[in-house]
Motif scaffolding. Structure first.
Motif, PDB file in Angstrom:
ATOM      1  N   TYR A 118     -22.123  17.699 -19.959  1.00 14.19           N
ATOM      2  CA  TYR A 118     -21.063  18.554 -19.444  1.00 14.19           C
ATOM      3  C   TYR A 118     -21.469  20.016 -19.561  1.00 14.19           C
ATOM      4  N   LEU A 119     -20.765  20.822 -18.788  1.00 17.92           N
ATOM      5  CA  LEU A 119     -21.005  22.263 -18.748  1.00 17.92           C
ATOM      6  C   LEU A 119     -19.737  22.969 -19.179  1.00 17.92           C
ATOM      7  N   GLN A 120     -19.908  23.883 -20.105  1.00 11.94           N
ATOM      8  CA  GLN A 120     -18.813  24.764 -20.498  1.00 11.94           C
ATOM      9  C   GLN A 120     -19.220  26.157 -20.024  1.00 11.94           C
ATOM     10  N   LEU A 121     -18.377  26.749 -19.178  1.00 12.49           N
ATOM     11  CA  LEU A 121     -18.753  27.981 -18.498  1.00 12.49           C
ATOM     12  C   LEU A 121     -17.576  28.946 -18.461  1.00 12.49           C
ATOM     13  N   ALA A 122     -17.845  30.220 -18.737  1.00 12.25           N
ATOM     14  CA  ALA A 122     -16.861  31.288 -18.557  1.00 12.25           C
ATOM     15  C   ALA A 122     -17.520  32.357 -17.695  1.00 12.25           C
ATOM     16  N   ILE A 123     -16.753  32.868 -16.730  1.00 13.80           N
ATOM     17  CA  ILE A 123     -17.281  33.879 -15.817  1.00 13.80           C
ATOM     18  C   ILE A 123     -16.288  35.020 -15.640  1.00 13.80           C
ATOM     19  N   THR A 124     -16.825  36.124 -15.152  1.00 15.39           N
ATOM     20  CA  THR A 124     -16.020  37.274 -14.730  1.00 15.39           C
ATOM     21  C   THR A 124     -16.479  37.640 -13.332  1.00 15.39           C
ATOM     22  N   LEU A 125     -15.530  37.858 -12.431  1.00 12.01           N
ATOM     23  CA  LEU A 125     -15.835  38.237 -11.052  1.00 12.01           C
ATOM     24  C   LEU A 125     -15.740  39.751 -10.914  1.00 12.01           C
ATOM     25  N   GLN A 126     -16.640  40.337 -10.139  1.00 10.34           N
ATOM     26  CA  GLN A 126     -16.594  41.769  -9.860  1.00 10.34           C
ATOM     27  C   GLN A 126     -16.095  41.971  -8.441  1.00 10.34           C
ATOM     28  N   ALA A 127     -14.939  42.631  -8.307  1.00  8.84           N
ATOM     29  CA  ALA A 127     -14.353  42.924  -6.997  1.00  8.84           C
ATOM     30  C   ALA A 127     -14.532  44.399  -6.682  1.00  8.84           C
ATOM     31  N   SER A 128     -14.347  44.736  -5.405  1.00 11.97           N
ATOM     32  CA  SER A 128     -14.594  46.106  -4.968  1.00 11.97           C
ATOM     33  C   SER A 128     -13.419  47.049  -5.170  1.00 11.97           C
ATOM     34  N   SER A 129     -12.199  46.490  -5.355  1.00  4.07           N
ATOM     35  CA  SER A 129     -11.033  47.366  -5.471  1.00  4.07           C
ATOM     36  C   SER A 129      -9.904  46.642  -6.190  1.00  4.07           C
ATOM     37  N   LEU A 130      -8.895  47.411  -6.581  1.00  6.05           N
ATOM     38  CA  LEU A 130      -7.714  46.810  -7.200  1.00  6.05           C
ATOM     39  C   LEU A 130      -6.987  45.893  -6.230  1.00  6.05           C
ATOM     40  N   GLU A 131      -6.923  46.298  -4.953  1.00  2.28           N
ATOM     41  CA  GLU A 131      -6.250  45.468  -3.953  1.00  2.28           C
ATOM     42  C   GLU A 131      -6.934  44.115  -3.836  1.00  2.28           C
ATOM     43  N   GLU A 132      -8.261  44.132  -3.812  1.00  2.02           N
ATOM     44  CA  GLU A 132      -9.038  42.894  -3.709  1.00  2.02           C
ATOM     45  C   GLU A 132      -8.823  42.024  -4.943  1.00  2.02           C
ATOM     46  N   SER A 133      -8.771  42.638  -6.108  1.00  2.40           N
ATOM     47  CA  SER A 133      -8.565  41.858  -7.335  1.00  2.40           C
ATOM     48  C   SER A 133      -7.182  41.215  -7.350  1.00  2.40           C
ATOM     49  N   GLU A 134      -6.185  41.895  -6.795  1.00  2.00           N
ATOM     50  CA  GLU A 134      -4.840  41.317  -6.737  1.00  2.00           C
ATOM     51  C   GLU A 134      -4.800  40.099  -5.817  1.00  2.00           C
ATOM     52  N   VAL A 135      -5.516  40.169  -4.697  1.00  2.00           N
ATOM     53  CA  VAL A 135      -5.581  39.023  -3.786  1.00  2.00           C
ATOM     54  C   VAL A 135      -6.232  37.834  -4.492  1.00  2.00           C
ATOM     55  N   ILE A 136      -7.299  38.095  -5.223  1.00  3.10           N
ATOM     56  CA  ILE A 136      -8.006  37.020  -5.929  1.00  3.10           C
ATOM     57  C   ILE A 136      -7.133  36.447  -7.041  1.00  3.10           C
ATOM     58  N   LYS A 137      -6.470  37.304  -7.800  1.00  2.00           N
ATOM     59  CA  LYS A 137      -5.592  36.822  -8.877  1.00  2.00           C
ATOM     60  C   LYS A 137      -4.442  35.990  -8.322  1.00  2.00           C
ATOM     61  N   THR A 138      -3.885  36.413  -7.209  1.00  3.51           N
ATOM     62  CA  THR A 138      -2.788  35.675  -6.586  1.00  3.51           C
ATOM     63  C   THR A 138      -3.244  34.279  -6.152  1.00  3.51           C
ATOM     64  N   ASN A 139      -4.488  34.160  -5.749  1.00  3.67           N
ATOM     65  CA  ASN A 139      -5.043  32.893  -5.268  1.00  3.67           C
ATOM     66  C   ASN A 139      -5.936  32.215  -6.303  1.00  3.67           C
ATOM     67  N   MET A 140      -5.724  32.507  -7.583  1.00  4.42           N
ATOM     68  CA  MET A 140      -6.582  31.969  -8.637  1.00  4.42           C
ATOM     69  C   MET A 140      -6.631  30.435  -8.647  1.00  4.42           C
ATOM     70  N   PRO A 141      -5.557  29.701  -8.354  1.00  6.54           N
ATOM     71  CA  PRO A 141      -5.692  28.233  -8.306  1.00  6.54           C
ATOM     72  C   PRO A 141      -6.739  27.779  -7.275  1.00  6.54           C
ATOM     73  N   LYS A 142      -6.800  28.423  -6.126  1.00  7.46           N
ATOM     74  CA  LYS A 142      -7.815  28.088  -5.124  1.00  7.46           C
ATOM     75  C   LYS A 142      -9.204  28.459  -5.617  1.00  7.46           C
ATOM     76  N   VAL A 143      -9.316  29.609  -6.261  1.00  8.00           N
ATOM     77  CA  VAL A 143     -10.603  30.057  -6.795  1.00  8.00           C
ATOM     78  C   VAL A 143     -11.111  29.037  -7.814  1.00  8.00           C
ATOM     79  N   ARG A 144     -10.257  28.651  -8.760  1.00  9.76           N
ATOM     80  CA  ARG A 144     -10.671  27.697  -9.799  1.00  9.76           C
ATOM     81  C   ARG A 144     -11.032  26.341  -9.194  1.00  9.76           C
ATOM     82  N   SER A 145     -10.270  25.887  -8.229  1.00 12.19           N
ATOM     83  CA  SER A 145     -10.562  24.597  -7.592  1.00 12.19           C
ATOM     84  C   SER A 145     -11.927  24.627  -6.913  1.00 12.19           C
ATOM     85  N   ARG A 146     -12.209  25.677  -6.182  1.00  3.71           N
ATOM     86  CA  ARG A 146     -13.512  25.799  -5.511  1.00  3.71           C
ATOM     87  C   ARG A 146     -14.655  25.791  -6.508  1.00  3.71           C
TER      88      ARG A 146
END
Length: 172
Positions: A90-118
């Protein structure tokens, strides 16, 4: 009496001056209108934003992003079973994503279930031998970035994650 007849027969003075003033005024108005039109064409607001709002079929554009420092989005830790090679791993992994702006980070945070699933689907498709070398980790980072940058909606805008940073990486 000859002097009186000459005075009555002469056209009134100043008629030519009125025409000249009218012509010069018209030329000045046209020149100002042309200059103002040229200025608005080069510098002014074309009004496209207003016409876009009125047309529901047009795809809305993202607002322009302000340049600034990158925004980091920590993602909760993943624990996934890897594809079997030499028994269960098994793999245990923690990551941090780098976004270009606060607006972009809000979109990603709002869609975090999709991000995690992918990311979970991607990670669980890997073999330990693929990802335990430095090159394998770099490729995994690129694969995660591609998965996260896919649009969240059909026909939507892609995300702008520029880097995936590993904060924990354990294979057992």
């Amino acid at each position: 009496m000859k002097a009186d007849a000459k005075a009555e027969a002469a056209p009134p003075a100043g008629g030519g001056k009125k025409k000249l003033i009218i012509i010069l005024t018209a030329v000045l108005v046209l020149a100002l209108a042309g200059g103002a039109g040229a200025w608005f064409m080069l510098h002014g607001d074309s009004g496209d934003e207003h016409s876009e709002e009125a047309k529901p079929n047009k795809k809305a554009k993202k607002p322009a992003k302000k340049a600034g420092p990158p925004v980091y989005i920590p993602v909760d830790q993943f624990t996934v079973n890897l594809q079997p090679e030499n028994g269960d791993q098994y793999l245990q992994l923690a990551i941090t994503l780098q976004a270009s702006s606060l607006e972009e980070s809000e979109v990603i945070k709002t869609n975090m279930p999709k991000v995690r699933s992918r990311i979970l689907l991607l990670l669980s498709s890997k073999h330990a031998s693929e990802i335990n070398t430095p090159e394998g980790k770099q490729q995994l980072s690129k694969d995660i970035m591609e998965a996260v940058n896919l649009p969240f909606e059909n026909g939507g805008e892609p995300q702008e994650v520029s880097e995936v940073l590993f904060t924990a990486f354990i294979i057992q």
